[in-house]
Design a protein around this motif. Structure first.
Motif, short mmCIF file in Angstrom:
data_model
loop_
_atom_site.label_atom_id
_atom_site.label_comp_id
_atom_site.label_asym_id
_atom_site.label_seq_id
_atom_site.Cartn_x
_atom_site.Cartn_y
_atom_site.Cartn_z
N TYR A 80 100.58 -6.21 6.67
CA TYR A 80 99.40 -5.96 7.50
C TYR A 80 99.78 -6.00 8.98
O TYR A 80 99.39 -5.14 9.74
CB TYR A 80 98.32 -6.99 7.20
N LEU A 81 100.56 -7.01 9.35
CA LEU A 81 100.97 -7.12 10.75
C LEU A 81 101.82 -5.92 11.16
O LEU A 81 101.69 -5.39 12.25
CB LEU A 81 101.73 -8.41 10.99
N ARG A 82 102.72 -5.50 10.27
CA ARG A 82 103.60 -4.39 10.58
C ARG A 82 102.84 -3.06 10.71
O ARG A 82 103.16 -2.24 11.56
CB ARG A 82 104.64 -4.25 9.46
N LEU A 83 101.83 -2.86 9.87
CA LEU A 83 101.14 -1.57 9.81
C LEU A 83 99.98 -1.45 10.80
O LEU A 83 99.55 -0.35 11.09
CB LEU A 83 100.65 -1.31 8.40
N ASN A 84 99.48 -2.57 11.29
CA ASN A 84 98.37 -2.53 12.23
C ASN A 84 98.94 -2.51 13.64
O ASN A 84 99.68 -3.41 14.04
CB ASN A 84 97.48 -3.75 12.02
N ASP A 85 98.59 -1.48 14.41
CA ASP A 85 99.17 -1.31 15.75
C ASP A 85 98.94 -2.52 16.65
O ASP A 85 99.84 -2.95 17.37
CB ASP A 85 98.61 -0.06 16.43
N LYS A 86 97.74 -3.06 16.62
CA LYS A 86 97.44 -4.18 17.51
C LYS A 86 98.12 -5.46 17.04
O LYS A 86 98.56 -6.27 17.85
CB LYS A 86 95.93 -4.40 17.58
N MET A 87 98.22 -5.65 15.74
CA MET A 87 98.80 -6.88 15.21
C MET A 87 100.33 -6.83 15.17
O MET A 87 100.97 -7.86 15.12
CB MET A 87 98.26 -7.15 13.81
N ALA A 88 100.90 -5.65 15.19
CA ALA A 88 102.35 -5.50 15.10
C ALA A 88 103.07 -6.21 16.25
O ALA A 88 104.21 -6.64 16.11
CB ALA A 88 102.74 -4.03 15.06
N MET A 89 102.39 -6.34 17.38
CA MET A 89 103.00 -7.00 18.53
C MET A 89 103.20 -8.50 18.27
O MET A 89 104.03 -9.14 18.90
CB MET A 89 102.15 -6.80 19.78
N LEU A 90 102.42 -9.08 17.34
CA LEU A 90 102.54 -10.51 17.04
C LEU A 90 103.72 -10.83 16.12
O LEU A 90 104.21 -11.96 16.12
CB LEU A 90 101.26 -11.01 16.36
N LEU A 91 104.15 -9.87 15.32
CA LEU A 91 105.16 -10.13 14.31
C LEU A 91 106.46 -10.70 14.88
O LEU A 91 106.98 -11.69 14.34
CB LEU A 91 105.42 -8.87 13.49
N PRO A 92 107.05 -10.17 15.95
CA PRO A 92 108.28 -10.77 16.49
C PRO A 92 108.08 -12.23 16.93
O PRO A 92 108.96 -13.06 16.72
CB PRO A 92 108.63 -9.88 17.68
N THR A 93 106.92 -12.53 17.51
CA THR A 93 106.65 -13.91 17.94
C THR A 93 106.54 -14.83 16.74
O THR A 93 107.07 -15.95 16.75
CB THR A 93 105.35 -13.95 18.77
N ILE A 94 105.86 -14.37 15.71
CA ILE A 94 105.71 -15.18 14.50
C ILE A 94 107.07 -15.43 13.86
O ILE A 94 107.38 -16.56 13.46
CB ILE A 94 104.75 -14.50 13.51
N GLN A 95 107.90 -14.39 13.76
CA GLN A 95 109.22 -14.55 13.17
C GLN A 95 110.10 -15.48 14.00
O GLN A 95 110.83 -16.31 13.46
CB GLN A 95 109.89 -13.18 13.01
N ARG A 96 110.01 -15.37 15.34
CA ARG A 96 110.79 -16.25 16.21
C ARG A 96 110.36 -17.70 16.02
O ARG A 96 111.19 -18.61 15.91
CB ARG A 96 110.63 -15.84 17.68
#
Length: 166
Positions: free
Chosen positions: A28-44
């Motif tokens: 969901y995070l990867r496919l949603n344009d607005k949420m995709a920006m959060l994924l690197p922070t969450i992974q870090r």
């Protein structure tokens, strides 16, 4: 005149391309344009938490990484006692994280008490039939009365008394 179909195929178009099926939170995070920006922070933050758990395993089980911003690591502790222990271990944590390649120049700790709602213990609703109660009474009376059976006699007497009142 055309008749409408009962189950028309739906295609959700998002910025000119069909939207893919989402199977999990990361998708969901990867496919949603607005949420995709959060994924690197969450992974870090997840990698940072894993490193913190490796450095302070017993202490960091109930703590969370809130953020790493401007070389300041902010951690959440569930209570003041654990926050104090983390502060005492702060220099060790900071040094070990720097050795692992993290740019951490300061560590802040916030106490974030999680509200725990305890579920009430379930009320036992078992009841013995009259036949079972009679059988237990006969067993209690038939047991030989000696010091080896005294605990069993007492337990049977309590059980019989508890279920006779129901």
């Amino acid at each position: 005149m055309s008749t409408p179909t009962k189950n028309p195929a739906r295609i959700f178009i998002h910025r000119g391309r069909p939207q893919q099926k989402v199977s999990g939170a990361a998708d969901y995070l990867r496919l949603n344009d607005k949420m995709a920006m959060l994924l690197p922070t969450i992974q870090r933050n997840l990698r940072l938490k894993q490193d913190c758990q490796h450095i302070l395993p017993r202490m960091f089980d109930s703590c969370e990484v809130l953020q790493l911003q401007d070389d300041v690591l902010t951690l959440a502790a569930p209570n003041a006692a654990l926050a104090t222990k983390l502060k005492q271990s702060g220099t060790k944590l900071q040094t070990c994280l720097q050795e692992r390649g993290w740019q951490v120049n300061a560590i802040r700790i916030k106490v974030q008490v999680k509200r725990v709602i305890e579920k009430p213990a379930p009320v036992k609703q078992i009841s013995l039939s009259n036949h079972a109660l009679h059988a237990l009474t006969e067993l209690e009376q038939a047991l030989e009365k000696n010091k080896h059976n005294s605990d069993l006699h007492a337990a049977l007497a309590r059980m019989i008394a508890r279920h006779q009142n129901k």
